[in-house]
Design an enzyme around this catalytic site. Structure first.
Site, PDB file in Angstrom:
ATOM      1  N   GLU A 105     -95.394 -56.943 110.313  1.00 44.25           N
ATOM      2  CA  GLU A 105     -96.273 -56.924 109.132  1.00 44.25           C
ATOM      3  C   GLU A 105     -96.241 -55.500 108.595  1.00 44.25           C
ATOM      4  O   GLU A 105     -96.781 -54.586 109.225  1.00 44.25           O
ATOM      5  CB  GLU A 105     -97.707 -57.308 109.524  1.00 44.25           C
ATOM      6  CG  GLU A 105     -97.868 -58.750 109.924  1.00 44.25           C
ATOM      7  CD  GLU A 105     -97.518 -59.712 108.804  1.00 44.25           C
ATOM      8  OE1 GLU A 105     -97.570 -59.320 107.621  1.00 44.25           O
ATOM      9  OE2 GLU A 105     -97.161 -60.855 109.117  1.00 44.25           O
ATOM     10  N   GLY A 141     -97.718 -52.169 110.630  1.00 48.39           N
ATOM     11  CA  GLY A 141     -97.570 -50.747 110.334  1.00 48.39           C
ATOM     12  C   GLY A 141     -96.582 -50.545 109.200  1.00 48.39           C
ATOM     13  O   GLY A 141     -96.355 -51.449 108.389  1.00 48.39           O
ATOM     14  N   SER A 142     -95.985 -49.372 109.166  1.00 46.57           N
ATOM     15  CA  SER A 142     -95.142 -49.022 108.017  1.00 46.57           C
ATOM     16  C   SER A 142     -93.761 -49.675 108.126  1.00 46.57           C
ATOM     17  O   SER A 142     -93.299 -50.022 109.223  1.00 46.57           O
ATOM     18  CB  SER A 142     -94.980 -47.505 107.958  1.00 46.57           C
ATOM     19  OG  SER A 142     -94.328 -47.068 109.120  1.00 46.57           O
ATOM     20  N   ALA A 143     -93.095 -49.781 106.984  1.00 42.39           N
ATOM     21  CA  ALA A 143     -91.769 -50.403 106.955  1.00 42.39           C
ATOM     22  C   ALA A 143     -90.779 -49.599 107.797  1.00 42.39           C
ATOM     23  O   ALA A 143     -89.957 -50.176 108.510  1.00 42.39           O
ATOM     24  CB  ALA A 143     -91.281 -50.527 105.511  1.00 42.39           C
ATOM     25  N   GLY A 155     -91.286 -50.490 111.356  1.00 42.14           N
ATOM     26  CA  GLY A 155     -90.894 -51.886 111.562  1.00 42.14           C
ATOM     27  C   GLY A 155     -89.382 -52.040 111.624  1.00 42.14           C
ATOM     28  O   GLY A 155     -88.840 -52.767 112.471  1.00 42.14           O
TER      29      GLY A 155
HETATM   30  P1  NAD Z   1     -97.050 -46.645 111.581  1.00 40.42           P
HETATM   31  O1  NAD Z   1     -95.841 -47.453 111.353  1.00 40.42           O
HETATM   32  O2  NAD Z   1     -96.942 -45.185 111.496  1.00 40.42           O
HETATM   33  O3  NAD Z   1     -97.649 -46.951 113.053  1.00 40.42           O
HETATM   34  C1  NAD Z   1     -98.034 -48.241 113.463  1.00 40.42           C
HETATM   35  C2  NAD Z   1     -97.972 -48.319 114.980  1.00 40.42           C
HETATM   36  O4  NAD Z   1     -96.630 -48.209 115.433  1.00 40.42           O
HETATM   37  C3  NAD Z   1     -98.743 -47.205 115.671  1.00 40.42           C
HETATM   38  O5  NAD Z   1     -99.394 -47.745 116.794  1.00 40.42           O
HETATM   39  C4  NAD Z   1     -97.649 -46.231 116.085  1.00 40.42           C
HETATM   40  O6  NAD Z   1     -97.972 -45.432 117.207  1.00 40.42           O
HETATM   41  C5  NAD Z   1     -96.518 -47.163 116.410  1.00 40.42           C
HETATM   42  N1  NAD Z   1     -95.185 -46.567 116.289  1.00 40.42           N
HETATM   43  C6  NAD Z   1     -94.799 -45.560 115.458  1.00 40.42           C
HETATM   44  N2  NAD Z   1     -93.470 -45.346 115.592  1.00 40.42           N
HETATM   45  C7  NAD Z   1     -93.016 -46.238 116.513  1.00 40.42           C
HETATM   46  C8  NAD Z   1     -91.728 -46.545 117.048  1.00 40.42           C
HETATM   47  N3  NAD Z   1     -90.628 -45.881 116.687  1.00 40.42           N
HETATM   48  N4  NAD Z   1     -91.620 -47.555 117.942  1.00 40.42           N
HETATM   49  C9  NAD Z   1     -92.711 -48.276 118.303  1.00 40.42           C
HETATM   50  N5  NAD Z   1     -93.967 -48.018 117.840  1.00 40.42           N
HETATM   51  C10 NAD Z   1     -94.104 -47.017 116.948  1.00 40.42           C
HETATM   52  O7  NAD Z   1     -98.162 -47.232 110.585  1.00 40.42           O
HETATM   53  P2  NAD Z   1     -99.569 -46.578 110.177  1.00 40.42           P
HETATM   54  O8  NAD Z   1     -99.294 -45.359 109.384  1.00 40.42           O
HETATM   55  O9  NAD Z   1    -100.446 -46.493 111.369  1.00 40.42           O
HETATM   56  O10 NAD Z   1    -100.198 -47.710 109.244  1.00 40.42           O
HETATM   57  C11 NAD Z   1    -100.058 -47.742 107.854  1.00 40.42           C
HETATM   58  C12 NAD Z   1     -98.949 -48.692 107.472  1.00 40.42           C
HETATM   59  O11 NAD Z   1     -99.253 -49.993 107.948  1.00 40.42           O
HETATM   60  C13 NAD Z   1     -98.772 -48.837 105.967  1.00 40.42           C
HETATM   61  O12 NAD Z   1     -97.409 -48.832 105.676  1.00 40.42           O
HETATM   62  C14 NAD Z   1     -99.383 -50.201 105.670  1.00 40.42           C
HETATM   63  O13 NAD Z   1     -98.883 -50.813 104.529  1.00 40.42           O
HETATM   64  C15 NAD Z   1     -99.046 -50.949 106.917  1.00 40.42           C
HETATM   65  N6  NAD Z   1     -99.937 -52.094 107.091  1.00 40.42           N
HETATM   66  C16 NAD Z   1     -99.441 -53.359 106.943  1.00 40.42           C
HETATM   67  C17 NAD Z   1    -100.294 -54.455 107.023  1.00 40.42           C
HETATM   68  C18 NAD Z   1     -99.808 -55.862 106.853  1.00 40.42           C
HETATM   69  O14 NAD Z   1    -100.505 -56.781 107.261  1.00 40.42           O
HETATM   70  N7  NAD Z   1     -98.659 -56.101 106.269  1.00 40.42           N
HETATM   71  C19 NAD Z   1    -101.641 -54.242 107.267  1.00 40.42           C
HETATM   72  C20 NAD Z   1    -102.101 -52.942 107.425  1.00 40.42           C
HETATM   73  C21 NAD Z   1    -101.235 -51.879 107.346  1.00 40.42           C
END
Ligand code: NAD
Length: 469
Positions: free
Chosen positions: A230, A207-209, A212
């Protein structure tokens, strides 16, 4: 009191397609913990057989899964089908990877007996999925985790739960019970509660930085928990001496605008040699002008769909205006034909003259162009980011590529290839704000099990040679 619900809507139309009740975090974890010992005790061959059956179930559901992914994320149907293929292919890749990276090893010595290295699963692993690849990316953690003997709690993105639910159904039809691979509906609050839960042994996050970092901070005092992050990128593509402008433009357009720019590996910054600038940019613009953006099932098929929702479209529009008002020069404007829907055109903006380019991931179809005079400057510009996921050189000599490879700070470094479409037969991950040195892809096997070193002899045999009275 009735439980909260998550509702998923089609980005292309705004129509609701799915709703489901938010899970109970404690119950979910308790169920996983009960299921783990029996799953870990299964022979490896049984677990492998069951994930192979899962691949067959996905094959049977391919049409339905692809249609749901396309509706739920807005990506074109052809691209959703490609995602389903990635899900299926991940199974054999993971079986191979487990055998090669975490199989048993033995070193025999007549004096010291056997030194064995074997791997054990962590226990209950939480998989947090993103919305852009709602089946493939969670699956890229789930399958290796199951093979290694972990049970999984899979919390899909709240923006794409319907696709995750079909994936979960395929696991259960394959004979991997809903306790071994639990589908847990929820949003960030449930994600946080799972991360903090004592019964969870590790977090496999894509997910997003920002998210993470939050997870990393939360677990900073818990070295006992496996954390795999990731995250996003602010990826660069450098275009250097090449006569093949049509091919270069195709690589650039694919890298910047595939999946409407909603790929972690998408090219965000195009760094071009000044003497080639006009030729390259006119070719890229001409191709970007031909990109069809539309709804996933439109005919002729679009190259890209909408972004995930109106909030994302609003944010991207604001970001584009910010770049424009701080020295950026539009080469191709970001157009949103209908304010009530999140369709955006591909956009290209020259940000060479900007003093402080924001080093953020603009997760959509916006490509920044930066003009440079020499190759060292190009590499420095490519590295001018806190992220470090993907970088690519288009053109140049083998010597240029060697230099680029040696100096580019990224987990994926390519030559005359897109930045997108990383192969899961190789490690996939980044450095800096893009990841924590636990790449997924082929190396996912590494974080799904921990090694145990054992010195072994059938009978006690020991000699104390010195220091006795
Ligand atoms: P996001 O970070 O908003 O959410 C990802 C997941 O984390 C979701 O299931 C969400 O419900 C959960 N989440 C959100 N806040 C949380 C918290 N505080 N604690 C625990 N879980 C939480 O990401 P997104 O908007 O769904 O996805 C897009 C992002 O993912 C982009 O930044 C993209 O670059 C990244 N991404 C990375 C890769 C990689 O392999 N490096 C691949 C695909 C996407």
């Amino acid at each position: 009191m009735s439980k909260a619900e998550i509702v998923s809507c089609e980005p292309a139309t705004g129509t609701e397609i799915w709703r489901g009740k938010v899970c109970d975090v404690d119950d979910t974890v308790a169920r996983a913990r009960r299921a783990w010992p029996a799953w870990a005790a299964q022979p490896l061959s049984t677990r492998m057989e069951l994930v192979r059956r899962f691949a067959n179930e996905v094959r049977k559901e391919a049409e339905k899964l692809a249609t749901t992914i396309a509706r739920e994320t807005g990506k074109p149907l052809w691209e959703a089908h490609a995602e389903v293929e990635l899900v299926i292919n991940k199974v054999e890749i993971s079986i191979r990877a487990y055998a090669e990276r975490t199989s048993q090893r033995k070193l025999d010595s007549a004096l010291q007996g056997t030194m064995a290295v074997r791997h054990k699963p962590h226990g209950v692993l939480l998989v947090l999925g993103p919305y852009n690849y709602p089946a493939h990316l969670p699956n890229a953690h789930i399958v290796p985790a199951l093979i290694a003997g972990n049970v999984v709690i899979f919390k899909p993105s709240e923006k794409a739960p319907a696709s995750g639910e079909i994936l979960a159904r395929c696991f259960s039809r394959a004979g991997i019970s809903a306790a071994i691979m639990q589908f847990a509906v929820g949003g960030p609050a449930e994600g946080q509660a799972f991360v903090a839960h004592e019964g969870v042994d590790g977090v496999l996050f894509t997910g997003s930085a920002n998210t993470g970092i939050t997870i990393n901070r939360r677990l900073a005092t818990r070295p006992d928990k496996m954390v795999t992050l990731e995250m996003g990128g602010n990826n660069a593509m450098v275009v250097w001496d090449t006569p093949k402008l049509t091919d270069a433009a195709a690589l650039i357009v694919q890298s910047a605008f595939a999946t409407t720019g909603q790929r972690c590996t998408a090219t965000r910054r195009l760094i071009v040699k000044a003497s080639m600038y006009d030729a390259v940019i006119s070719e890229v613009k001409a191709l970007a002008d031909r990109v069809i953006f539309g709804a996933p099932f439109d005919e002729p098929a679009p190259f890209m769909g909408p972004v995930i929702d109106n909030m994302a479209a609003d944010g991207l529009t604001e970001s584009f205006l910010y770049l424009l008002s701080h020295g950026g020069k539009a080469i191709k404007h970001l157009v949103r034909p209908d304010d009530s829907l999140p369709f955006l055109s591909p956009a290209i903006i020259d940000t060479t003259a900007m003093k402080d380019r924001p080093d953020v991931e603009l997760f959509g179809p916006i490509l920044q162009v930066i003009r440079v005079d020499d190759f060292d400057e190009a590499i420095a510009e490519a590295n001018n980011t806190r992220f470090g996921l993907a970088a690519s050189l288009v053109g140049g000599t083998p010597q240029d590529y060697n230099k680029f490879w040696a100096n580019a700070r990224a987990g994926i470094v390519n030559w005359n290839r897109t930045t997108v479409n990383p192969s899961h037969a190789a490690p996939v991950g980044g450095i800096g704000l893009s990841g924590n040195h636990r790449p997924t892809g082929y190396y996912a096997a590494d974080y799904c099990a921990y090694p145990v070193a054992s010195g072994e002899m059938e009978q006690p045999r020991a000699v104390i040679g010195v220091g006795l009275k």
